[in-house]
Design an enzyme around this catalytic site. Structure first.
Site, PDB file in Angstrom:
ATOM      1  CG  HIS A 255      -2.021   0.999   1.542  1.00 41.29           C
ATOM      2  ND1 HIS A 255      -1.593   2.231   1.543  1.00 41.29           N
ATOM      3  CD2 HIS A 255      -3.243   1.112   1.184  1.00 41.29           C
ATOM      4  CE1 HIS A 255      -2.764   2.939   1.574  1.00 41.29           C
ATOM      5  NE2 HIS A 255      -3.921   2.216   1.425  1.00 41.29           N
TER       6      HIS A 255
ATOM      7  CG  ASP B 141       0.438  -2.225   6.019  1.00 41.93           C
ATOM      8  OD1 ASP B 141      -0.535  -2.129   6.973  1.00 41.93           O
ATOM      9  OD2 ASP B 141       0.089  -1.334   5.023  1.00 41.93           O
TER      10      ASP B 141
ATOM     11  CD  GLN C 139      -6.510  -4.713   4.315  1.00 37.97           C
ATOM     12  OE1 GLN C 139      -7.562  -5.406   4.220  1.00 37.97           O
ATOM     13  NE2 GLN C 139      -6.638  -3.352   3.786  1.00 37.97           N
TER      14      GLN C 139
ATOM     15  CE  LYS D 156      -7.080  -0.079   5.805  1.00 40.24           C
ATOM     16  NZ  LYS D 156      -8.061   0.654   4.742  1.00 40.24           N
TER      17      LYS D 156
ATOM     18  CB  CYS E 107      -3.904   3.092  -1.792  1.00 36.71           C
ATOM     19  SG  CYS E 107      -4.777   4.405  -1.347  1.00 36.71           S
TER      20      CYS E 107
END
Lengths: 443, 158
Positions: free
Chosen positions: A151, A228, A231, A254, A394
Protein backbone atom coordinates in the site's frame (compact mmCIF):
# COMPACT_ATOMS: atom_id res chain seq x y z
CA UNK A 1 -21.72 -7.65 22.50
CA UNK A 2 -25.01 -9.46 22.21
CA UNK A 3 -25.87 -11.95 24.90
CA UNK A 4 -26.06 -14.89 22.52
CA UNK A 5 -22.34 -14.88 21.83
CA UNK A 6 -20.08 -16.73 24.20
CA UNK A 7 -16.40 -15.90 24.39
CA UNK A 8 -14.59 -18.52 22.36
CA UNK A 9 -11.98 -20.82 23.75
CA UNK A 10 -8.52 -20.15 22.33
CA UNK A 11 -7.58 -22.39 19.45
CA UNK A 12 -11.12 -22.86 18.20
CA UNK A 13 -11.11 -23.27 14.43
CA UNK A 14 -14.78 -23.72 13.61
CA UNK A 15 -16.50 -20.92 11.79
CA UNK A 16 -19.45 -18.97 13.10
CA UNK A 17 -22.74 -20.82 13.21
CA UNK A 18 -25.57 -19.23 11.26
CA UNK A 19 -27.14 -18.11 14.54
CA UNK A 20 -23.87 -16.53 15.62
CA UNK A 21 -23.50 -14.81 12.26
CA UNK A 22 -27.06 -13.47 12.51
CA UNK A 23 -26.26 -12.16 15.98
CA UNK A 24 -23.10 -10.47 14.67
CA UNK A 25 -25.05 -8.80 11.87
CA UNK A 26 -27.62 -7.55 14.35
CA UNK A 27 -24.78 -5.70 16.08
CA UNK A 28 -24.18 -3.60 12.92
CA UNK A 29 -27.22 -1.37 12.35
CA UNK A 30 -25.91 -0.01 9.04
CA UNK A 31 -25.91 -3.46 7.44
CA UNK A 32 -29.71 -3.56 7.43
CA UNK A 33 -30.18 -0.39 5.38
CA UNK A 34 -31.10 -0.26 1.73
CA UNK A 35 -29.43 1.62 -1.12
CA UNK A 36 -30.19 2.68 -4.71
CA UNK A 37 -33.95 2.51 -4.65
CA UNK A 38 -34.58 -0.03 -1.92
CA UNK A 39 -32.01 -2.71 -2.61
CA UNK A 40 -30.57 -4.41 0.47
CA UNK A 41 -27.00 -3.26 0.99
CA UNK A 42 -24.32 -5.84 0.22
CA UNK A 43 -21.22 -4.29 1.75
CA UNK A 44 -18.10 -5.81 0.20
CA UNK A 45 -15.76 -2.89 0.84
CA UNK A 46 -14.52 -3.76 4.31
CA UNK A 47 -10.93 -3.70 3.06
CA UNK A 48 -11.36 0.05 2.66
CA UNK A 49 -13.21 0.56 5.92
CA UNK A 50 -15.28 -1.74 8.09
CA UNK A 51 -18.71 -1.06 9.50
CA UNK A 52 -19.02 -0.50 13.24
CA UNK A 53 -20.94 -2.52 15.83
CA UNK A 54 -23.18 -0.90 18.43
CA UNK A 55 -20.66 -1.55 21.19
CA UNK A 56 -18.11 0.75 19.50
CA UNK A 57 -20.61 3.57 19.06
CA UNK A 58 -21.88 3.05 22.60
CA UNK A 59 -18.36 3.14 24.02
CA UNK A 60 -17.63 6.47 22.32
CA UNK A 61 -20.98 7.93 23.33
CA UNK A 62 -20.64 6.67 26.90
CA UNK A 63 -17.22 8.26 27.11
CA UNK A 64 -18.56 11.66 26.04
CA UNK A 65 -21.75 11.40 28.10
CA UNK A 66 -20.20 10.08 31.31
CA UNK A 67 -16.41 10.32 31.46
CA UNK A 68 -15.17 13.11 29.22
CA UNK A 69 -12.16 14.95 30.67
CA UNK A 70 -8.55 15.59 29.73
CA UNK A 71 -6.49 12.45 30.22
CA UNK A 72 -3.17 12.14 32.08
CA UNK A 73 -3.64 15.46 33.89
CA UNK A 74 -6.00 16.78 36.51
CA UNK A 75 -6.81 15.14 39.81
CA UNK A 76 -10.57 15.22 39.72
CA UNK A 77 -12.70 12.13 39.45
CA UNK A 78 -13.65 12.64 35.81
CA UNK A 79 -9.97 12.98 34.87
CA UNK A 80 -9.29 9.69 36.65
CA UNK A 81 -12.15 7.92 34.89
CA UNK A 82 -11.24 9.33 31.47
CA UNK A 83 -7.61 8.30 31.92
CA UNK A 84 -8.68 4.85 33.01
CA UNK A 85 -10.95 4.42 29.97
CA UNK A 86 -8.15 5.60 27.66
CA UNK A 87 -5.58 3.25 29.18
CA UNK A 88 -8.01 0.33 29.41
CA UNK A 89 -8.58 0.72 25.66
CA UNK A 90 -4.82 0.39 25.18
CA UNK A 91 -4.94 -2.86 27.15
CA UNK A 92 -7.80 -4.19 24.98
CA UNK A 93 -5.95 -3.39 21.74
CA UNK A 94 -2.71 -4.87 23.09
CA UNK A 95 -4.52 -8.04 24.15
CA UNK A 96 -6.01 -8.53 20.68
CA UNK A 97 -2.61 -8.40 18.99
CA UNK A 98 -0.50 -10.23 21.57
CA UNK A 99 1.36 -7.17 22.84
CA UNK A 100 1.91 -5.45 26.17
CA UNK A 101 -0.07 -2.26 26.76
CA UNK A 102 3.03 -0.04 26.93
CA UNK A 103 4.02 -1.31 23.47
CA UNK A 104 0.93 0.29 21.90
CA UNK A 105 1.18 3.94 20.79
CA UNK A 106 -2.03 5.68 19.70
CA UNK A 107 -1.77 7.24 16.28
CA UNK A 108 -4.37 8.94 14.07
CA UNK A 109 -4.11 6.09 11.55
CA UNK A 110 -1.67 3.51 10.22
CA UNK A 111 -0.17 5.97 7.74
CA UNK A 112 0.75 8.24 10.64
CA UNK A 113 2.19 5.27 12.54
CA UNK A 114 4.53 4.33 9.66
CA UNK A 115 5.52 7.96 9.13
CA UNK A 116 6.31 8.18 12.85
CA UNK A 117 8.87 5.41 12.47
CA UNK A 118 10.35 6.97 9.32
CA UNK A 119 10.66 10.42 10.91
CA UNK A 120 12.06 8.98 14.15
CA UNK A 121 14.78 7.44 11.97
CA UNK A 122 15.35 10.83 10.34
CA UNK A 123 15.74 12.40 13.76
CA UNK A 124 18.13 9.66 14.83
CA UNK A 125 20.11 10.29 11.65
CA UNK A 126 20.42 13.93 12.74
CA UNK A 127 21.83 12.72 16.07
CA UNK A 128 18.69 13.08 18.14
CA UNK A 129 18.00 10.42 20.75
CA UNK A 130 21.60 9.99 21.81
CA UNK A 131 23.52 6.73 21.81
CA UNK A 132 20.45 4.54 22.15
CA UNK A 133 19.00 5.91 18.92
CA UNK A 134 22.10 5.21 16.81
CA UNK A 135 20.56 1.91 15.72
CA UNK A 136 17.99 3.98 13.78
CA UNK A 137 20.49 6.36 12.15
CA UNK A 138 20.97 5.93 8.40
CA UNK A 139 23.79 6.90 6.12
CA UNK A 140 24.18 7.02 2.34
CA UNK A 141 24.46 3.49 1.01
CA UNK A 142 22.29 1.96 3.72
CA UNK A 143 19.30 0.15 2.27
CA UNK A 144 15.62 -0.02 3.09
CA UNK A 145 13.71 -2.98 1.73
CA UNK A 146 9.97 -2.94 0.98
CA UNK A 147 7.86 -5.06 -1.36
CA UNK A 148 6.25 -4.37 -4.70
CA UNK A 149 2.86 -5.21 -3.17
CA UNK A 150 2.81 -2.44 -0.58
CA UNK A 151 0.00 0.00 0.00
CA UNK A 152 1.35 3.50 -0.70
CA UNK A 153 1.32 4.06 3.09
CA UNK A 154 4.14 1.55 3.48
CA UNK A 155 6.05 2.73 0.42
CA UNK A 156 6.02 6.51 0.10
CA UNK A 157 7.28 7.22 3.69
CA UNK A 158 10.30 4.99 2.96
CA UNK A 159 10.95 6.68 -0.39
CA UNK A 160 10.93 9.98 1.46
CA UNK A 161 13.20 8.68 4.22
CA UNK A 162 15.66 7.53 1.55
CA UNK A 163 15.53 10.96 -0.09
CA UNK A 164 16.27 12.63 3.24
CA UNK A 165 19.12 10.35 4.28
CA UNK A 166 20.76 9.03 1.12
CA UNK A 167 19.63 5.50 1.89
CA UNK A 168 18.63 3.34 -1.08
CA UNK A 169 15.21 1.73 -1.52
CA UNK A 170 15.08 -1.86 -2.69
CA UNK A 171 12.17 -4.23 -2.93
CA UNK A 172 11.02 -7.81 -2.96
CA UNK A 173 9.12 -8.60 -6.15
CA UNK A 174 5.73 -10.16 -6.74
CA UNK A 175 5.07 -13.26 -8.84
CA UNK A 176 2.34 -13.56 -11.46
CA UNK A 177 -0.03 -14.91 -8.80
CA UNK A 178 0.46 -11.82 -6.70
CA UNK A 179 2.50 -13.68 -4.06
CA UNK A 180 5.64 -12.10 -2.66
CA UNK A 181 8.91 -13.52 -3.98
CA UNK A 182 10.22 -14.66 -0.59
CA UNK A 183 12.93 -16.51 -2.54
CA UNK A 184 14.45 -13.07 -3.23
CA UNK A 185 14.95 -12.32 0.48
CA UNK A 186 18.42 -13.88 0.45
CA UNK A 187 19.68 -11.54 -2.27
CA UNK A 188 17.65 -8.35 -1.71
CA UNK A 189 18.09 -8.24 2.07
CA UNK A 190 21.82 -7.88 2.72
CA UNK A 191 24.27 -6.58 5.30
CA UNK A 192 23.45 -3.09 3.98
CA UNK A 193 19.74 -3.48 4.84
CA UNK A 194 18.65 -1.44 7.85
CA UNK A 195 14.86 -1.73 7.58
CA UNK A 196 12.57 -4.38 6.12
CA UNK A 197 9.03 -2.97 5.81
CA UNK A 198 6.30 -5.26 4.50
CA UNK A 199 2.61 -5.95 4.82
CA UNK A 200 1.11 -8.91 6.64
CA UNK A 201 -1.52 -9.25 3.92
CA UNK A 202 -2.04 -7.45 0.62
CA UNK A 203 -5.01 -5.09 0.49
CA UNK A 204 -5.29 -5.91 -3.24
CA UNK A 205 -4.66 -9.63 -3.68
CA UNK A 206 -5.51 -10.77 -0.16
CA UNK A 207 -2.29 -12.84 -0.17
CA UNK A 208 -0.97 -13.42 3.35
CA UNK A 209 2.77 -12.95 3.79
CA UNK A 210 5.11 -15.55 5.28
CA UNK A 211 6.10 -13.13 8.04
CA UNK A 212 8.50 -15.65 9.58
CA UNK A 213 10.60 -15.78 6.41
CA UNK A 214 10.93 -11.97 6.36
CA UNK A 215 11.71 -11.70 10.07
CA UNK A 216 14.31 -14.49 9.99
CA UNK A 217 16.17 -12.91 7.09
CA UNK A 218 15.97 -9.41 8.60
CA UNK A 219 17.28 -10.67 11.91
CA UNK A 220 20.18 -12.45 10.17
CA UNK A 221 21.40 -9.08 8.92
CA UNK A 222 20.33 -7.05 11.95
CA UNK A 223 17.65 -5.04 10.14
CA UNK A 224 14.62 -3.52 11.81
CA UNK A 225 11.28 -5.06 10.79
CA UNK A 226 8.17 -2.92 10.24
CA UNK A 227 4.90 -4.76 9.60
CA UNK A 228 1.86 -3.17 7.99
CA UNK A 229 -0.83 -5.16 9.81
CA UNK A 230 -3.84 -3.14 8.61
CA UNK A 231 -5.33 -6.01 6.64
CA UNK A 232 -4.44 -8.80 9.06
CA UNK A 233 -5.54 -7.53 12.48
CA UNK A 234 -9.26 -7.34 11.54
CA UNK A 235 -9.30 -10.78 9.92
CA UNK A 236 -6.69 -13.13 11.43
CA UNK A 237 -5.36 -14.05 14.84
CA UNK A 238 -2.27 -11.83 15.14
CA UNK A 239 0.32 -12.39 17.86
CA UNK A 240 2.94 -9.70 17.42
CA UNK A 241 5.23 -11.16 20.08
CA UNK A 242 5.17 -14.53 18.34
CA UNK A 243 5.73 -12.88 14.92
CA UNK A 244 8.72 -11.14 16.52
CA UNK A 245 8.52 -8.01 14.34
CA UNK A 246 10.08 -4.87 15.80
CA UNK A 247 7.29 -2.48 14.83
CA UNK A 248 3.79 -2.81 13.39
CA UNK A 249 1.04 -0.45 12.31
CA UNK A 250 -2.70 -0.97 12.09
CA UNK A 251 -5.77 1.24 11.90
CA UNK A 252 -8.92 1.32 14.00
CA UNK A 253 -11.41 1.93 11.23
CA UNK A 254 -10.58 -1.26 9.34
CA UNK A 255 -11.05 -3.40 12.48
CA UNK A 256 -14.62 -2.35 13.34
CA UNK A 257 -13.39 0.73 15.22
CA UNK A 258 -13.80 4.46 14.62
CA UNK A 259 -11.92 6.62 12.13
CA UNK A 260 -9.19 8.93 13.40
CA UNK A 261 -7.39 6.34 15.49
CA UNK A 262 -4.82 3.65 14.83
CA UNK A 263 -1.89 2.12 16.60
CA UNK A 264 1.84 1.74 16.33
CA UNK A 265 3.18 -1.36 18.03
CA UNK A 266 6.83 -1.44 18.99
CA UNK A 267 8.85 -3.90 21.02
CA UNK A 268 9.47 -2.30 24.40
CA UNK A 269 13.24 -1.91 23.85
CA UNK A 270 12.73 -0.60 20.30
CA UNK A 271 10.31 2.13 21.37
CA UNK A 272 12.54 2.97 24.34
CA UNK A 273 15.43 3.73 21.99
CA UNK A 274 13.40 5.71 19.44
CA UNK A 275 13.59 9.51 19.50
CA UNK A 276 10.28 11.43 19.48
CA UNK A 277 8.82 13.01 16.36
CA UNK A 278 5.95 15.29 17.36
CA UNK A 279 6.99 17.24 20.44
CA UNK A 280 5.10 19.42 22.87
CA UNK A 281 2.64 18.76 25.65
CA UNK A 282 2.02 15.38 27.28
CA UNK A 283 5.22 13.72 26.05
CA UNK A 284 7.74 15.33 28.41
CA UNK A 285 9.28 14.83 31.82
CA UNK A 286 11.17 18.01 32.75
CA UNK A 287 11.03 21.16 30.63
CA UNK A 288 13.29 24.16 31.19
CA UNK A 289 13.83 27.13 28.89
CA UNK A 290 16.94 25.42 27.54
CA UNK A 291 16.11 21.76 27.27
CA UNK A 292 13.57 18.98 27.78
CA UNK A 293 13.63 15.36 28.83
CA UNK A 294 11.07 13.04 27.35
CA UNK A 295 8.56 10.64 28.86
CA UNK A 296 9.04 6.93 28.31
CA UNK A 297 6.99 5.21 25.60
CA UNK A 298 4.18 5.16 24.76
CA UNK A 299 3.60 8.76 25.99
CA UNK A 300 6.82 9.93 24.30
CA UNK A 301 5.07 9.44 20.95
CA UNK A 302 1.70 10.89 21.98
CA UNK A 303 2.25 14.65 21.93
CA UNK A 304 -0.72 16.91 22.36
CA UNK A 305 -4.33 16.09 23.11
CA UNK A 306 -5.16 12.59 22.01
CA UNK A 307 -8.18 11.18 20.19
CA UNK A 308 -9.47 9.80 23.45
CA UNK A 309 -13.04 8.89 22.49
CA UNK A 310 -11.85 7.19 19.30
CA UNK A 311 -9.24 5.25 21.26
CA UNK A 312 -11.97 4.11 23.63
CA UNK A 313 -13.98 3.07 20.57
CA UNK A 314 -11.02 1.17 19.13
CA UNK A 315 -10.63 -0.56 22.47
CA UNK A 316 -14.28 -1.64 22.31
CA UNK A 317 -13.74 -2.95 18.76
CA UNK A 318 -10.71 -4.94 19.89
CA UNK A 319 -12.70 -6.43 22.76
CA UNK A 320 -15.58 -7.27 20.41
CA UNK A 321 -13.25 -9.16 18.05
CA UNK A 322 -11.42 -10.82 20.92
CA UNK A 323 -14.66 -12.06 22.44
CA UNK A 324 -15.87 -13.40 19.08
CA UNK A 325 -12.54 -15.16 18.85
CA UNK A 326 -10.15 -14.34 16.02
CA UNK A 327 -9.92 -18.06 15.18
CA UNK A 328 -13.67 -18.09 14.59
CA UNK A 329 -13.48 -14.83 12.64
CA UNK A 330 -10.68 -16.22 10.45
CA UNK A 331 -12.49 -19.52 9.92
CA UNK A 332 -15.65 -17.69 8.86
CA UNK A 333 -13.78 -15.41 6.50
CA UNK A 334 -11.89 -18.38 5.04
CA UNK A 335 -15.25 -19.79 3.95
CA UNK A 336 -16.25 -16.42 2.51
CA UNK A 337 -12.89 -16.16 0.70
CA UNK A 338 -13.49 -19.52 -0.98
CA UNK A 339 -16.97 -18.42 -2.05
CA UNK A 340 -15.68 -15.10 -3.39
CA UNK A 341 -12.84 -16.72 -5.35
CA UNK A 342 -15.22 -19.32 -6.82
CA UNK A 343 -17.82 -16.67 -7.65
CA UNK A 344 -15.36 -14.44 -9.48
CA UNK A 345 -13.61 -17.33 -11.24
CA UNK A 346 -16.94 -18.63 -12.53
CA UNK A 347 -17.79 -15.47 -14.49
CA UNK A 348 -16.59 -15.55 -18.14
CA UNK A 349 -14.18 -12.79 -19.09
CA UNK A 350 -13.17 -12.03 -15.51
CA UNK A 351 -9.62 -12.49 -14.20
CA UNK A 352 -8.57 -12.58 -10.55
CA UNK A 353 -5.50 -10.52 -9.60
CA UNK A 354 -3.58 -12.60 -7.14
CA UNK A 355 -3.91 -16.12 -5.83
CA UNK A 356 -6.82 -18.21 -7.06
CA UNK A 357 -6.32 -20.78 -4.30
CA UNK A 358 -7.56 -20.16 -0.78
CA UNK A 359 -4.31 -21.06 0.98
CA UNK A 360 -2.92 -18.13 2.95
CA UNK A 361 -5.32 -15.60 1.54
CA UNK A 362 -7.88 -13.25 2.99
CA UNK A 363 -11.43 -12.68 1.80
CA UNK A 364 -10.32 -9.77 -0.38
CA UNK A 365 -10.52 -10.55 -4.09
CA UNK A 366 -9.49 -8.06 -6.78
CA UNK A 367 -10.30 -8.74 -10.40
CA UNK A 368 -10.46 -7.23 -13.85
CA UNK A 369 -13.33 -7.63 -16.29
CA UNK A 370 -12.20 -7.88 -19.92
CA UNK A 371 -13.35 -4.87 -21.88
CA UNK A 372 -14.96 -3.09 -18.92
CA UNK A 373 -13.19 -0.50 -16.79
CA UNK A 374 -13.31 -1.01 -13.01
CA UNK A 375 -15.40 2.15 -12.55
CA UNK A 376 -18.05 0.77 -14.85
CA UNK A 377 -17.94 -2.62 -13.12
CA UNK A 378 -18.45 -0.90 -9.78
CA UNK A 379 -21.39 1.06 -11.18
CA UNK A 380 -23.26 -2.04 -12.30
CA UNK A 381 -22.59 -3.72 -8.94
CA UNK A 382 -23.71 -0.58 -7.12
CA UNK A 383 -26.96 -0.67 -9.05
CA UNK A 384 -27.54 -4.10 -7.46
CA UNK A 385 -26.79 -2.69 -4.00
CA UNK A 386 -23.29 -4.18 -3.94
CA UNK A 387 -20.58 -1.86 -2.59
CA UNK A 388 -17.06 -2.66 -3.83
CA UNK A 389 -13.85 -0.70 -4.27
CA UNK A 390 -12.71 0.38 -7.73
CA UNK A 391 -9.39 1.87 -8.77
CA UNK A 392 -5.84 1.10 -7.76
CA UNK A 393 -6.56 0.66 -4.03
CA UNK A 394 -3.52 2.81 -3.12
CA UNK A 395 -1.22 0.21 -4.65
CA UNK A 396 -0.20 1.54 -8.07
CA UNK A 397 3.10 -0.36 -8.34
CA UNK A 398 1.36 -3.69 -7.67
CA UNK A 399 -1.27 -2.97 -10.33
CA UNK A 400 1.49 -2.00 -12.76
CA UNK A 401 3.30 -5.26 -11.96
CA UNK A 402 0.12 -7.24 -12.64
CA UNK A 403 -0.34 -5.37 -15.92
CA UNK A 404 -3.46 -3.33 -15.16
CA UNK A 405 -4.20 0.30 -14.26
CA UNK A 406 -7.19 -0.40 -12.06
CA UNK A 407 -9.23 -3.23 -10.66
CA UNK A 408 -12.40 -3.98 -8.75
CA UNK A 409 -12.12 -5.42 -5.25
CA UNK A 410 -14.69 -7.31 -3.20
CA UNK A 411 -13.58 -7.56 0.41
CA UNK A 412 -15.36 -9.15 3.33
CA UNK A 413 -15.36 -8.95 7.11
CA UNK A 414 -16.72 -11.02 9.97
CA UNK A 415 -20.29 -9.93 9.13
CA UNK A 416 -20.23 -10.98 5.46
CA UNK A 417 -22.63 -13.76 4.49
CA UNK A 418 -22.72 -16.41 1.77
CA UNK A 419 -26.01 -14.88 0.58
CA UNK A 420 -24.23 -11.56 0.01
CA UNK A 421 -21.57 -13.28 -2.07
CA UNK A 422 -24.36 -14.84 -4.14
CA UNK A 423 -25.92 -11.40 -4.83
CA UNK A 424 -22.49 -10.09 -5.80
CA UNK A 425 -21.85 -13.07 -8.11
CA UNK A 426 -25.18 -12.63 -9.85
CA UNK A 427 -24.54 -8.90 -10.41
CA UNK A 428 -20.99 -9.53 -11.63
CA UNK A 429 -22.41 -11.91 -14.23
CA UNK A 430 -24.49 -9.04 -15.63
CA UNK A 431 -21.55 -6.66 -16.17
CA UNK A 432 -20.21 -7.82 -19.54
CA UNK A 433 -23.65 -8.38 -21.08
CA UNK A 434 -24.68 -4.86 -19.95
CA UNK A 435 -21.80 -3.40 -21.93
CA UNK A 436 -22.68 -5.51 -24.95
CA UNK A 437 -19.84 -7.98 -24.59
CA UNK A 438 -20.28 -11.66 -25.32
CA UNK A 439 -19.62 -14.34 -22.74
CA UNK A 440 -16.77 -15.82 -24.77
CA UNK A 441 -14.27 -13.39 -23.32
CA UNK A 442 -13.92 -11.56 -26.65
CA UNK A 443 -14.57 -7.86 -26.69
CA UNK B 1 -35.39 3.55 -17.20
CA UNK B 2 -33.24 3.07 -14.09
CA UNK B 3 -30.70 5.66 -13.00
CA UNK B 4 -27.99 3.36 -14.26
CA UNK B 5 -29.61 3.05 -17.68
CA UNK B 6 -29.90 6.84 -17.80
CA UNK B 7 -26.23 7.00 -16.92
CA UNK B 8 -25.14 4.62 -19.65
CA UNK B 9 -27.07 6.03 -22.62
CA UNK B 10 -26.55 4.10 -25.85
CA UNK B 11 -24.71 7.11 -27.27
CA UNK B 12 -22.18 6.88 -24.42
CA UNK B 13 -21.69 3.14 -24.89
CA UNK B 14 -21.21 3.66 -28.63
CA UNK B 15 -18.63 6.42 -28.19
CA UNK B 16 -16.79 4.38 -25.54
CA UNK B 17 -16.57 1.49 -27.99
CA UNK B 18 -15.61 3.57 -31.04
CA UNK B 19 -14.12 6.82 -29.79
CA UNK B 20 -13.75 9.86 -32.04
CA UNK B 21 -10.66 12.04 -32.22
CA UNK B 22 -8.48 9.34 -30.69
CA UNK B 23 -4.86 9.63 -31.75
CA UNK B 24 -2.37 12.38 -30.97
CA UNK B 25 -1.84 15.24 -33.46
CA UNK B 26 1.59 15.73 -34.98
CA UNK B 27 1.01 19.46 -35.38
CA UNK B 28 -0.38 21.26 -32.36
CA UNK B 29 -0.07 24.44 -30.32
CA UNK B 30 -0.66 22.99 -26.88
CA UNK B 31 -0.97 19.73 -25.01
CA UNK B 32 -2.60 18.91 -21.70
CA UNK B 33 -2.30 15.75 -19.62
CA UNK B 34 -4.98 15.17 -17.01
CA UNK B 35 -5.36 12.33 -14.52
CA UNK B 36 -8.10 11.34 -12.14
CA UNK B 37 -5.99 10.22 -9.19
CA UNK B 38 -8.77 8.22 -7.57
CA UNK B 39 -8.96 5.73 -10.43
CA UNK B 40 -5.89 6.38 -12.57
CA UNK B 41 -7.92 7.47 -15.60
CA UNK B 42 -5.85 9.67 -17.87
CA UNK B 43 -6.14 11.68 -21.03
CA UNK B 44 -3.49 13.44 -23.11
CA UNK B 45 -5.02 15.95 -25.49
CA UNK B 46 -3.44 18.12 -28.16
CA UNK B 47 -5.13 21.06 -29.86
CA UNK B 48 -4.42 22.69 -33.20
CA UNK B 49 -5.84 26.16 -33.85
CA UNK B 50 -6.49 27.92 -37.16
CA UNK B 51 -7.80 31.27 -38.35
CA UNK B 52 -11.23 31.39 -39.92
CA UNK B 53 -12.24 33.57 -42.91
CA UNK B 54 -13.15 36.54 -40.72
CA UNK B 55 -9.84 36.45 -38.82
CA UNK B 56 -11.19 34.72 -35.69
CA UNK B 57 -9.56 31.67 -34.13
CA UNK B 58 -11.15 28.25 -34.42
CA UNK B 59 -10.30 24.89 -32.89
CA UNK B 60 -9.16 23.26 -36.10
CA UNK B 61 -8.51 19.83 -34.64
CA UNK B 62 -8.16 18.03 -31.35
CA UNK B 63 -6.53 14.66 -30.91
CA UNK B 64 -6.25 12.65 -27.73
CA UNK B 65 -5.09 9.43 -26.20
CA UNK B 66 -5.99 7.98 -22.88
CA UNK B 67 -7.41 5.20 -20.84
CA UNK B 68 -10.26 5.04 -18.44
CA UNK B 69 -13.86 4.20 -17.83
CA UNK B 70 -16.57 4.39 -20.46
CA UNK B 71 -17.80 7.74 -19.14
CA UNK B 72 -14.40 9.45 -19.39
CA UNK B 73 -13.59 7.96 -22.79
CA UNK B 74 -17.02 8.68 -24.27
CA UNK B 75 -17.00 12.21 -22.90
CA UNK B 76 -13.71 13.18 -24.52
CA UNK B 77 -14.90 11.51 -27.72
CA UNK B 78 -18.16 13.51 -27.84
CA UNK B 79 -16.25 16.65 -26.92
CA UNK B 80 -13.85 16.13 -29.83
CA UNK B 81 -16.76 16.05 -32.24
CA UNK B 82 -18.42 19.12 -30.74
CA UNK B 83 -15.41 21.42 -30.68
CA UNK B 84 -13.71 20.46 -33.93
CA UNK B 85 -14.09 23.44 -36.26
CA UNK B 86 -15.77 25.55 -33.58
CA UNK B 87 -14.65 29.10 -32.77
CA UNK B 88 -12.61 29.17 -29.56
CA UNK B 89 -15.33 31.23 -27.88
CA UNK B 90 -17.86 28.51 -28.70
CA UNK B 91 -15.55 25.81 -27.38
CA UNK B 92 -15.17 27.78 -24.15
CA UNK B 93 -18.94 28.20 -23.89
CA UNK B 94 -19.47 24.48 -24.52
CA UNK B 95 -17.03 23.67 -21.72
CA UNK B 96 -18.76 26.03 -19.29
CA UNK B 97 -22.19 24.69 -20.22
CA UNK B 98 -21.08 21.07 -19.86
CA UNK B 99 -19.65 21.88 -16.44
CA UNK B 100 -22.98 23.45 -15.49
CA UNK B 101 -24.76 20.32 -16.68
CA UNK B 102 -22.61 18.27 -14.32
CA UNK B 103 -23.96 20.29 -11.40
CA UNK B 104 -27.64 19.71 -12.11
CA UNK B 105 -27.89 16.41 -10.20
CA UNK B 106 -29.36 14.86 -13.30
CA UNK B 107 -32.12 17.44 -13.81
CA UNK B 108 -30.66 18.85 -17.01
CA UNK B 109 -30.36 22.44 -18.29
CA UNK B 110 -32.67 24.78 -20.19
CA UNK B 111 -33.52 24.01 -23.83
CA UNK B 112 -31.12 26.59 -25.22
CA UNK B 113 -28.17 25.14 -23.31
CA UNK B 114 -29.13 21.61 -24.25
CA UNK B 115 -29.38 22.58 -27.92
CA UNK B 116 -25.87 23.95 -27.67
CA UNK B 117 -24.54 20.78 -26.02
CA UNK B 118 -26.18 18.44 -28.52
CA UNK B 119 -24.92 14.89 -28.03
CA UNK B 120 -23.19 15.90 -24.79
CA UNK B 121 -26.62 16.08 -23.11
CA UNK B 122 -26.40 12.28 -23.05
CA UNK B 123 -24.19 12.76 -20.00
CA UNK B 124 -27.02 14.33 -17.97
CA UNK B 125 -27.42 11.12 -15.94
CA UNK B 126 -23.77 11.28 -14.83
CA UNK B 127 -24.63 14.23 -12.62
CA UNK B 128 -26.66 11.90 -10.40
CA UNK B 129 -23.44 10.13 -9.42
CA UNK B 130 -21.02 12.57 -7.75
CA UNK B 131 -18.13 10.09 -8.01
CA UNK B 132 -18.48 9.96 -11.80
CA UNK B 133 -18.63 13.70 -12.56
CA UNK B 134 -14.83 13.92 -12.59
CA UNK B 135 -14.76 11.15 -15.20
CA UNK B 136 -17.03 13.12 -17.53
CA UNK B 137 -15.07 16.34 -17.00
CA UNK B 138 -11.58 14.89 -17.56
CA UNK B 139 -11.44 15.61 -21.30
CA UNK B 140 -13.07 19.01 -20.95
CA UNK B 141 -10.48 19.95 -18.34
CA UNK B 142 -7.74 18.90 -20.75
CA UNK B 143 -9.23 21.01 -23.53
CA UNK B 144 -9.59 24.07 -21.32
CA UNK B 145 -6.04 23.68 -20.02
CA UNK B 146 -4.68 23.36 -23.57
CA UNK B 147 -6.61 26.42 -24.78
CA UNK B 148 -5.37 28.46 -21.81
CA UNK B 149 -1.82 27.44 -22.70
CA UNK B 150 -2.24 28.74 -26.23
CA UNK B 151 -3.25 32.12 -24.81
CA UNK B 152 -6.56 32.29 -26.67
CA UNK B 153 -8.56 31.51 -23.53
CA UNK B 154 -8.20 33.42 -20.32
CA UNK B 155 -7.71 31.55 -17.12
CA UNK B 156 -10.81 31.46 -14.95
CA UNK B 157 -11.07 34.12 -12.31
CA UNK B 158 -11.72 32.01 -9.24
Amino acid sequence: MTATLEPQAPGRRSALTSAELAAVRADFPLLSRTVRGGRPLVYLDSGATSQKPDVVLDAEQDFYLQRNAAVHRGAHQLAEEATEAFEQARVEVATLVGAAADEIVWQPNATAAINLVAYAMSNATLGRGGRAARRFALQPGDEIVVTEAEHHANLVPWQELCARTGAVLRWIGVDDDGRLRTDELGTVVTDRTRVVAFSHASNVTGAVTDVGAFVRRAQEVGALTVLDACQSVPHLPVDLHALDVDLAAFSGHKMLGPTGVGALYGKREVLAAMPPVLTGGSMVEVVTMETTTYAPPPQRFEAGSQMVAQAVGMGAAARYLHELGMDAVAAHEEQIAALLVDAVAAVPGVRILGPTDTRDRLAAVSFVVDGVHAHDVGQVLDDAGVAVRVGHHCAQPLHRRLGVAASTRASAAVYTTAEEVAVFAEALGRVRPFFGLSDQGES
Amino acid sequence: MSSMEQLYQQLILDHAKSPHGKGLLETYEAESFQVNPTCGDEVRLRVHLAADASGGTVVDRVGWDGQGCSISQASVSVMSELVTGAPVATADLLGETFKALMHTRGEGLDDQSEDLLGDATAFTGVARYPARIKCALLGWMALRDALVQTGVTQEEKA
